[in-house]
Scaffold this active site. Structure first.
Site, PDB file in Angstrom:
ATOM      1  CG  ASP A 176      61.442  89.349  78.092  1.00 35.08           C
ATOM      2  OD1 ASP A 176      60.334  89.883  78.213  1.00 35.08           O
ATOM      3  OD2 ASP A 176      62.346  89.437  78.944  1.00 35.08           O
ATOM      4  CG  ASP A 214      57.372  91.662  80.379  1.00 30.07           C
ATOM      5  OD1 ASP A 214      58.018  91.124  79.447  1.00 30.07           O
ATOM      6  OD2 ASP A 214      57.758  91.646  81.549  1.00 30.07           O
TER       7      ASP A 214
END
Length: 454
Positions: free
Chosen positions: A95, A306
Site C-alpha cells: 500500500d 495509492d
C-alpha cells in the site's frame, strides 16, 4: 487499503541510518519482485426500475447505486510476506497510501481479525515487544521494572486499526529485514472484515510511518540491497470473469523493488516531484472530460498514487459534481456516450476511458469514484487508485522524491511467479505455503522473559 490519515511525527526527507538488520544476500545489489494476486468482488445488484435518461429519478438511482458500491473500495490486490521464526505467512496489500506494516494479532478478537490469518508473537523466537514508537529494544531490555506498552490507533479513509508495537524478522520472498511494525488488537469491520488480505505492508514515505525504523522501503535502500532506490507497480488490465471471487490463480500484477520493467510500459516515463512528502503526492492542474478542462482546480489540486484503493477518490464536494455530471446509468444504457476522464498532471493528461472508470458487469454499471475527505495539511487530495494504475505503469523514486508514470502496454501480463526474480536476488512464492506454523512453548517462555524485564 485507503490512505492513512494518521498524524505521524514529521521526519526528515533524507534517508537516515536504520537500526534494522537485513539478511539474505550479503552486499550484492539487485531487485526483487512480489507477485500480486487479485480477488475481485462482485458489485451490488442493480435495482430493476428503469428511469428516463437525465430524469431526476435516473440521477437519484445513479447516486444511490454509486453509494452502495463504495464498500468495494478496498484494494483487491495482495502479495505474501512472512514474519517471525518460524515463518508465519500472511497476505498483505502493498500500500503506497500507508506508512507502516500492520498485521492482525492473535490477541485481537474482532471479526475483522478472526476472519483472517493472525500473527502470534508468542510463537516467534525472534519477536520482541516494543514499548513505544520511539523506543528501541535495547533500552527496554535494560529498563528497571515493567514498562507500559503504548497503543496506537491508525485511521484510514474509512475504519481504523488499534494495536501495539512489535519487532521481528520480516521477509519478502528470500529478502529479510528486522523491522518494527504494528500488531492490531482491534480492527473495525469496515473495511477490514471482507478484505482479501490479512494486513498491510506500507510503502508510503516515512512521514506516514510511526518512526523511521518502521519503513520497509528505506530499510532495503539504506542496507544497499537494491540496484536502484525505487520500486515500480504494474497491474494488469481487466481480463474478464476468471478473476471474480477467484482462487489464487496466476499473478495479476507485480511490485518490483529496485528496478523497472521497460517491457511493461510505453516509454518514456514522465516524472513529477513529490509535492508534500508522506503520500506519493503530486500537484494536479485539473480534471477534464476528454480534452476539456473542468475548472475544478482553480485554487490548486493535489493527487496521490495509492495502490491500496480499488477506486478513484477525491473531496466529497467535487466528487458529487463529477457523479452527477457523468450521470452513469446503473443499467449501462448511456455507457457508449460517456466521456473520457482525464487527470492533468504536469504536461501530461492521464486519460481513462469509460471502461477504465466504470465497472461494467451483468449486474450493471458502477462508477469507480468515491468521496473521501483527507484533512489538511496533507489534503484535500484526489486518490489515484486501481482504475488508473491498471492503465498506467508507475514508479516511486525514493532517492529523488518523484513519481514516474507511463501508459502500460496493451495486453501486457504480469510476470509468472517462476520468473519473478530480477537481477541477482532469488525469489520464491509463498502461494503454496500452508497456514502459518505455531512454534513450541519455548518461544512463549522466551517472550515472557523479555516482557518481564521491561
Amino acid at each position: 487499503m485507503a490512505l492513512s490519515t494518521h498524524a505521524a511525527v514529521a521526519l526528515t526527507i533524507a534517508l537516515l541510518p536504520l537500526t534494522s538488520q537485513v539478511h539474505g544476500f550479503g552486499s550484492e545489489r539487485g531487485s526483487i519482485s512480489v507477485p500480486l494476486h487479485r480477488y475481485r468482488r462482485k458489485p451490488p445488484k442493480v435495482e430493476k426500475e428503469v428511469h428516463p435518461p437525465g430524469s431526476f429519478e435516473a440521477l437519484a438511482a445513479t447516486y444511490s447505486y454509486y453509494a452502495r458500491s463504495q464498500n468495494l473500495y478496498v484494494s483487491e490486490y495482495y502479495g505474501y510476506i512472512s514474519i517471525g521464526t518460524p515463518e508465519q505467512v500472511l497476505r498483505v496489500v502493498l500500500d503506497t497510501g500507508s506508512g507502516n506494516i500492520i498485521v492482525p494479532s492473535v490477541n485481537c478478537a474482532a471479526a475483522a481479525c478472526t476472519s483472517h490469518r493472525r500473527f502470534d508473537a508468542n510463537a516467534s523466537s525472534t519477536s520482541l515487544p516494543i514499548a513505544s514508537a520511539d523506543a528501541d529494544v535495547a533500552s527496554l531490555s535494560g529498563a528497571g521494572g515493567r514498562r507500559h506498552r503504548d497503543s496506537v490507533t491508525v485511521t484510514f479513509g474509512t475504519g481504523e486499526v488499534t494495536g501495539v508495537f512489535e519487532q521481528d524478522r520480516v521477509c519478502l520472498s528470500d529478502l529479510c529485514t528486522r523491522l518494527n511494525f504494528i500488531t492490531a488488537t482491534n480492527d473495525s469491520d469496515d473495511p477490514f472484515a471482507d478484505a482479501p488480505f490479512d494486513g498491510i505492508l506500507g510503502l508510503a514515505l516515512p512521514q506516514l510511518a510511526e518512526a523511521q525504523e518502521f519503513t520497509f522501503v528505506d530499510s532495503l535502500i539504506t542496507a544497499g540491497l537494491l540496484r536502484r532506490g525505487l520500486f515500480s507497480v504494474f497491474l494488469e488490465r481487466d481480463s474478464g470473469g476468471d478473476e471474480i471471487e477467484g482462487g489464487l490463480g496466476r499473478p495479476r500484477g507485480e511490485v518490483l523493488f529496485g528496478d523497472v520493467r521497460e517491457e511493461l510500459f510505453e516509454a518514456p516515463l514522465s516524472w513529477l516531484p513529490v509535492s508534500h512528502p508522506g503520500y506519493w503526492q503530486v500537484a494536479m492542474r485539473d480534471l477534464a472530460f476528454g480534452k476539456t478542462p473542468l475548472g475544478l482546480c482553480r485554487s490548486g489540486c493535489q493527487a496521490a498514487f495509492d495502490t491500496g484503493t480499488a477506486l478513484l477518490a477525491g473531496p466529497s464536494r467535487l466528487i458529487r459534481q463529477l457523479v452527477m455530471q457523468l450521470g452513469v446509468a446503473v443499467d449501462c444504457s448511456n455507457f457508449d456516450s460517456l466521456p473520457d476522464l482525464g487527470f492533468l498532471l504536469g504536461d501530461t493528461a492521464l486519460q481513462l476511458s469509460p471502461s477504465d472508470y466504470v465497472d461494467r458487469s451483468p449486474e450493471g454499471c458502477a462508477l469507480g469514484l468515491m468521496a473521501l475527505d483527507i484533512p489538511p495539511p496533507r489534503g484535500p487530495l484526489f486518490i489515484l487508485g486501481d482504475p488508473l494504475l491498471r492503465k498506467y505503469y508507475t514508479v516511486y523514486d525514493r532517492e529523488r522524491l518523484r513519481v514516474g508514470f507511463a501508459p502500460a502496454r496493451l495486453n501486457a501480463s504480469a510476470p509468472p511467479v517462476a520468473s519473478s526474480a530480477v537481477g541477482s536476488l532469488p525469489s520464491r512464492s509463498f502461494a503454496a505455503e500452508a497456514e502459518p506454523q505455531l512454534a513450541q512453548d519455548s518461544c512463549t517462555a522466551r517472550r515472557k522473559e523479555t516482557e518481564a524485564e521491561q
